[in-house]
Write an enzyme that holds these catalytic residues in place. Structure first.
Site, mmCIF file in Angstrom:
data_model
loop_
_atom_site.group_PDB
_atom_site.id
_atom_site.type_symbol
_atom_site.label_atom_id
_atom_site.label_comp_id
_atom_site.label_asym_id
_atom_site.label_seq_id
_atom_site.Cartn_x
_atom_site.Cartn_y
_atom_site.Cartn_z
ATOM 1 N N GLN A 48 0.786 -1.140 -0.172
ATOM 2 C CA GLN A 48 0.186 0.134 0.018
ATOM 3 C C GLN A 48 0.856 1.451 0.076
ATOM 4 O O GLN A 48 0.521 2.318 0.502
ATOM 5 C CB GLN A 48 -0.852 -0.054 1.254
ATOM 6 C CG GLN A 48 -2.068 -1.061 1.098
ATOM 7 C CD GLN A 48 -3.092 -0.475 -0.049
ATOM 8 O OE1 GLN A 48 -3.138 0.568 -0.533
ATOM 9 N NE2 GLN A 48 -3.551 -1.708 -0.666
ATOM 10 N N SER A 49 2.049 1.293 -0.612
ATOM 11 C CA SER A 49 2.937 2.408 -0.469
ATOM 12 C C SER A 49 2.280 3.466 -1.395
ATOM 13 O O SER A 49 2.038 3.440 -2.574
ATOM 14 C CB SER A 49 4.336 1.878 -1.141
ATOM 15 O OG SER A 49 5.045 3.085 -1.453
ATOM 16 N N ASN A 50 2.279 4.698 -0.618
ATOM 17 C CA ASN A 50 1.960 5.974 -1.326
ATOM 18 C C ASN A 50 3.109 6.363 -2.169
ATOM 19 O O ASN A 50 2.671 7.017 -3.205
ATOM 20 C CB ASN A 50 1.672 6.975 -0.326
ATOM 21 C CG ASN A 50 0.236 6.590 0.551
ATOM 22 O OD1 ASN A 50 -0.836 6.345 0.006
ATOM 23 N ND2 ASN A 50 0.891 6.461 1.937
ATOM 24 N N VAL B 248 5.209 4.692 -3.874
ATOM 25 C CA VAL B 248 5.295 3.901 -5.111
ATOM 26 C C VAL B 248 4.284 4.522 -6.133
ATOM 27 O O VAL B 248 4.726 4.511 -7.485
ATOM 28 C CB VAL B 248 5.095 2.220 -4.718
ATOM 29 C CG1 VAL B 248 4.632 1.460 -6.142
ATOM 30 C CG2 VAL B 248 6.424 1.809 -4.217
#
Ligand SMILES: *Cc1c(COP(=O)(O)O)cnc(C)c1O
Length: 330
Positions: free
Chosen positions: A75-77, A79
């Site tokens: 759930q990386s913002n 990325v």
């Protein structure tokens, strides 16, 4: 200190608003609370990584890169914003996703940021939790070079001295806004993870001479470890700016609101997200800004600040991550 000397690719809607949180201030009965809306930086639903990417992508362009390689959690913002920036710059994006959450459910693995990455046509590779992601990025870059491509590796969270320049600039922007509004900011509170945001803010505030305290609420590492990591990047960022670094004590982290670990929900995070939505109509995220707001609320309740002080919450974005956490809110 002149931030204008560094190449910058414009990606963000700036300046972001600095606004009062009148209802939350009244409800909590503590210092006057303000919010700096870096969730409104604009790039593919915005967030704090966009400011860092303005400097990182400028460096990638100058290096003649055609492919961006970067790591992150499912759930990386970071990325998601990097994939969008690569699209905007006409580059390919190679994403390395680490499964950092043991109890990850279907929503976490498919929705929210993870879903949006697909729309940018990024190439996604998945890795087990605990993988050395920096080494994995270098291996992918090597593979791409073997295919005749020009890869540019952006570290996790975009946190290196170049990325931190985005938050040096944010510190100057915030001081400028406060001056325009005849506002004295005592403390700025925000979520701290890969350290670039806090390091940039600390370096920028120090360089500006404004004297605002920066308090990072940790989302994973214990206090001592986080402060040491942030301070190392403060020093490297000040070297880049050719200014003297502030002493170690200026870098302050609070790790009391992490709960069971990175990305693992806490009751206080849920309460903070619901309270901010219901009082201010603002969406926070479950991994970073929700835990940081839980820290701010708890510190206000404990009387950490007096009523006549002004405290700014830096909203670092990430609300699309809510869709990866539907079960936590039921
Ligand atoms: C990455 C991120 C942070 C933490 O910023 P760092 O520079 O990694 O410390 C905070 N909030 C959100 C929403 C983020 O995506």
């Amino acid at each position: 200190m002149q931030i204008g000397q560094f190449p910058r690719k414009r990606l963000a809607h700036l300046p972001t608003p600095l606004e009062p949180m009148a209802r939350l201030t009244e409800l909590l009965g503590g210092p006057t609370l303000w919010i700096k809306r870096d969730d409104c930086t604009g790039l593919a639903t915005g967030g704090n990584k966009t400011r860092k990417l303005e400097y990182l992508m400028a460096e990638a362009i100058a290096a003649g890169a055609d492919t961006i390689v970067t790591p992150g959690a499912y759930q990386s913002n970071h990325v998601r914003q990097t994939a969008a920036a690569a699209s905007l710059c006409g580059m390919t994006c190679e994403i390395l996703l680490e499964n950092r959450i043991k109890q990850a459910d279907e929503d976490y693995r498919r929705s929210g940021n993870r879903f949006l990455n697909n729309l940018f046509r990024a190439n996604i590779r998945e890795y087990d939790g605990g993988t050395d992601m920096a080494a994995a990025c270098q291996a992918v870059a090597e593979e791409l070079r073997g295919q005749g491509k020009s890869p540019f590796v952006i570290p996790g969270g975009g946190s290196n001295p170049t990325g931190a320049l985005g938050y040096v600039r944010c510190a100057l922007e915030t001081v400028d806004q406060a001056n325009q509004m005849d506002l004295h900011i005592d403390t700025l509170v925000h979520a701290t993870g890969s350290t670039g945001t806090q390091a940039g803010l600390v370096a920028g505030m120090h360089g500006s001479g404004a004297g605002t305290t920066i308090l990072g609420i940790s989302v994973s590492a214990p206090k001592e470890k986080q402060e040491t990591k942030v301070h190392a990047l403060v020093q490297a960022t000040c070297d880049k700016l050719q200014i003297k670094a502030p002493p170690r004590e200026v870098t302050m982290a609070n790790s009391d609101y992490v709960g069971d670990g990175y990305g693992v929900p806490t009751p206080a995070m849920i309460e903070a997200i619901e309270l901010t939505a219901q009082q201010e109509g603002i969406l926070l995220d479950p991994v970073y800004s929700g835990k940081a707001m839980a820290g701010l609320i708890d510190l206000v309740r404990r009387g950490h600040w007096s009523k006549d002080q002004n405290v700014v919450f830096l909203h670092t974005g990430g609300a699309v991550g809510l869709f990866g956490y539907l079960n936590a809110f039921q």
